[in-house]
Design a protein around this motif. Sequence first.
Motif, PDB file in Angstrom:
ATOM      1  N   PHE A   1      28.988  39.606  43.532  1.00 56.25           N
ATOM      2  CA  PHE A   1      29.012  38.196  43.138  1.00 56.25           C
ATOM      3  C   PHE A   1      27.637  37.552  43.317  1.00 56.25           C
ATOM      4  N   ALA A   2      26.933  37.910  44.390  1.00 59.33           N
ATOM      5  CA  ALA A   2      25.588  37.371  44.618  1.00 59.33           C
ATOM      6  C   ALA A   2      24.649  37.764  43.490  1.00 59.33           C
ATOM      7  N   GLY A   3      24.794  39.004  42.983  1.00 59.33           N
ATOM      8  CA  GLY A   3      23.961  39.432  41.859  1.00 59.33           C
ATOM      9  C   GLY A   3      24.245  38.647  40.594  1.00 59.33           C
ATOM     10  N   PHE A   4      25.506  38.463  40.282  1.00 63.71           N
ATOM     11  CA  PHE A   4      25.864  37.680  39.089  1.00 63.71           C
ATOM     12  C   PHE A   4      25.435  36.221  39.239  1.00 63.71           C
TER      13      PHE A   4
ATOM     14  N   PHE B   1      22.958  34.090  36.799  1.00 65.16           N
ATOM     15  CA  PHE B   1      23.327  32.797  36.211  1.00 65.16           C
ATOM     16  C   PHE B   1      22.292  31.722  36.549  1.00 65.16           C
ATOM     17  N   LEU B   2      21.820  31.694  37.799  1.00 64.52           N
ATOM     18  CA  LEU B   2      20.818  30.703  38.190  1.00 64.52           C
ATOM     19  C   LEU B   2      19.503  30.904  37.441  1.00 64.52           C
TER      20      LEU B   2
ATOM     21  N   HIS C   1      26.943  31.655  28.646  1.00 58.89           N
ATOM     22  CA  HIS C   1      28.408  31.602  28.546  1.00 58.89           C
ATOM     23  C   HIS C   1      29.040  32.819  29.212  1.00 58.89           C
ATOM     24  N   LEU C   2      28.483  33.984  28.931  1.00 54.85           N
ATOM     25  CA  LEU C   2      29.053  35.211  29.489  1.00 54.85           C
ATOM     26  C   LEU C   2      28.929  35.244  31.008  1.00 54.85           C
ATOM     27  N   THR C   3      27.733  34.928  31.509  1.00 57.66           N
ATOM     28  CA  THR C   3      27.534  35.012  32.965  1.00 57.66           C
ATOM     29  C   THR C   3      28.324  33.942  33.712  1.00 57.66           C
ATOM     30  N   SER C   4      28.530  32.782  33.098  1.00 52.95           N
ATOM     31  CA  SER C   4      29.337  31.763  33.772  1.00 52.95           C
ATOM     32  C   SER C   4      30.767  32.245  33.963  1.00 52.95           C
ATOM     33  N   VAL C   5      31.301  32.885  32.936  1.00 50.82           N
ATOM     34  CA  VAL C   5      32.657  33.443  33.055  1.00 50.82           C
ATOM     35  C   VAL C   5      32.690  34.558  34.085  1.00 50.82           C
TER      36      VAL C   5
ATOM     37  N   CYS D   1      30.681  35.017  36.609  1.00 50.23           N
ATOM     38  CA  CYS D   1      30.493  34.466  37.953  1.00 50.23           C
ATOM     39  C   CYS D   1      31.797  33.922  38.511  1.00 50.23           C
ATOM     40  N   ILE D   2      32.536  33.211  37.695  1.00 46.43           N
ATOM     41  CA  ILE D   2      33.815  32.663  38.173  1.00 46.43           C
ATOM     42  C   ILE D   2      34.764  33.782  38.570  1.00 46.43           C
ATOM     43  N   VAL D   3      34.876  34.778  37.692  1.00 50.73           N
ATOM     44  CA  VAL D   3      35.783  35.898  37.983  1.00 50.73           C
ATOM     45  C   VAL D   3      35.291  36.679  39.201  1.00 50.73           C
ATOM     46  N   ALA D   4      33.970  36.954  39.258  1.00 47.62           N
ATOM     47  CA  ALA D   4      33.423  37.710  40.384  1.00 47.62           C
ATOM     48  C   ALA D   4      33.581  36.940  41.691  1.00 47.62           C
ATOM     49  N   GLY D   5      33.460  35.601  41.646  1.00 47.71           N
ATOM     50  CA  GLY D   5      33.656  34.801  42.848  1.00 47.71           C
ATOM     51  C   GLY D   5      35.084  34.880  43.373  1.00 47.71           C
ATOM     52  N   LEU D   6      36.047  34.823  42.461  1.00 44.68           N
ATOM     53  CA  LEU D   6      37.446  34.958  42.880  1.00 44.68           C
ATOM     54  C   LEU D   6      37.719  36.345  43.453  1.00 44.68           C
ATOM     55  N   LEU D   7      37.189  37.372  42.793  1.00 49.65           N
ATOM     56  CA  LEU D   7      37.372  38.735  43.291  1.00 49.65           C
ATOM     57  C   LEU D   7      36.700  38.921  44.650  1.00 49.65           C
TER      58      LEU D   7
END
Length: 365
Positions: free
Chosen positions: A37-40, A44-45, A194-198, A200-206
Amino acid sequence: MSESEDADSKTEEPTEKKIGDALERGQTAVSKEVSTFAGFLGLFLCLSFIYRASTGRLSGTLALLLENAGTVRISTGEDLARFFAYVGGEALSFLGPFLGLIAGLGIAASFVQGAPRVAFDRITPDLGRISPIKGWKRLFGVGGLVELGKSTAKIAILTGSLAFSLIVDRETLVNAMRTDPRLAPELILTILLHLTSVVCIVAGLLAGADWAWTRFKWRRDLRMSRHELKEEIKQAEGGGLVKARMRSLAQSRARKRMMNAVPRATLVIANPTHYAIALRYVREEGGAPLVLAKGKDLIALKIRQVAEENQIPVFEKKELVRAMYEFVEVDRMIPPEFFRPIAELIHFLSSRGGVQGRNGSMRMP
């Protein structure tokens, strides 16, 4: 005892000592998904704040290469080296912030989950780690199947999320083929955001779910059986016995120093065998009478014995010694409330013609 029976017997929560020993051995609860998640998040940043400002420069470089593609001379090795140095420099300036941010966030993710420790047990050679049998058990055991299920679920969720995002952006992707090449970096950046925002959200939940599972499993694996808990308590009590022994030795040394100081006393008050306090008062030394020793029962008898051997007067003052015992301390002056009764005793000694011995204390003639 089988592994299942051994696991069933470990029903007690780990003690602080067990947790501390595990941390010293490098057994920490670390979730790989947090680092992912930190990598994604770093990507994104970068796309949001860094690459948008660098896109214009990259677009200009791409346009320059496309417009002057026919004039680029690559006839010698030096020309080829200069071309790659130019392209590589532009690529590094574009990718450098991303790589640096990814590395920084990865290190931060490791620090958040646990402070780094030097664990020599983790780097000590162990033939069991390359054993085919143990490796087979790790792959196809309960832990291996759980990791396989986690990886499969992660890939499925990320793939589904990316597919959904691409479907939403399908018109943008189709129009990209007819877009001016100089605008391609900006368009690609928008799609990647758009792709990385999605992702990031999924990776954060995981990452949150995996971190909670990792912590739970780590504490579960550290659980102790009742036998282990009793053994640890016994060891702690053994440590307590050692401390008690050390305290006893310290008290013994203090008593010895106290008895060695009794011959310097001016007088001793007692009750008559249960309590004894040795006091010293010499006018030239200044201050109030000083407590050299005090004790009860056997220690009180020993103080009286040493006093009699050194011809130090002993006064049997039951009420006074009982009142003083709890309030006076060795090597300190007596409290003011006892000045008067002790002064009367000292005056009595002086009026009886007491003389000073070699150490300066009052002696009976």
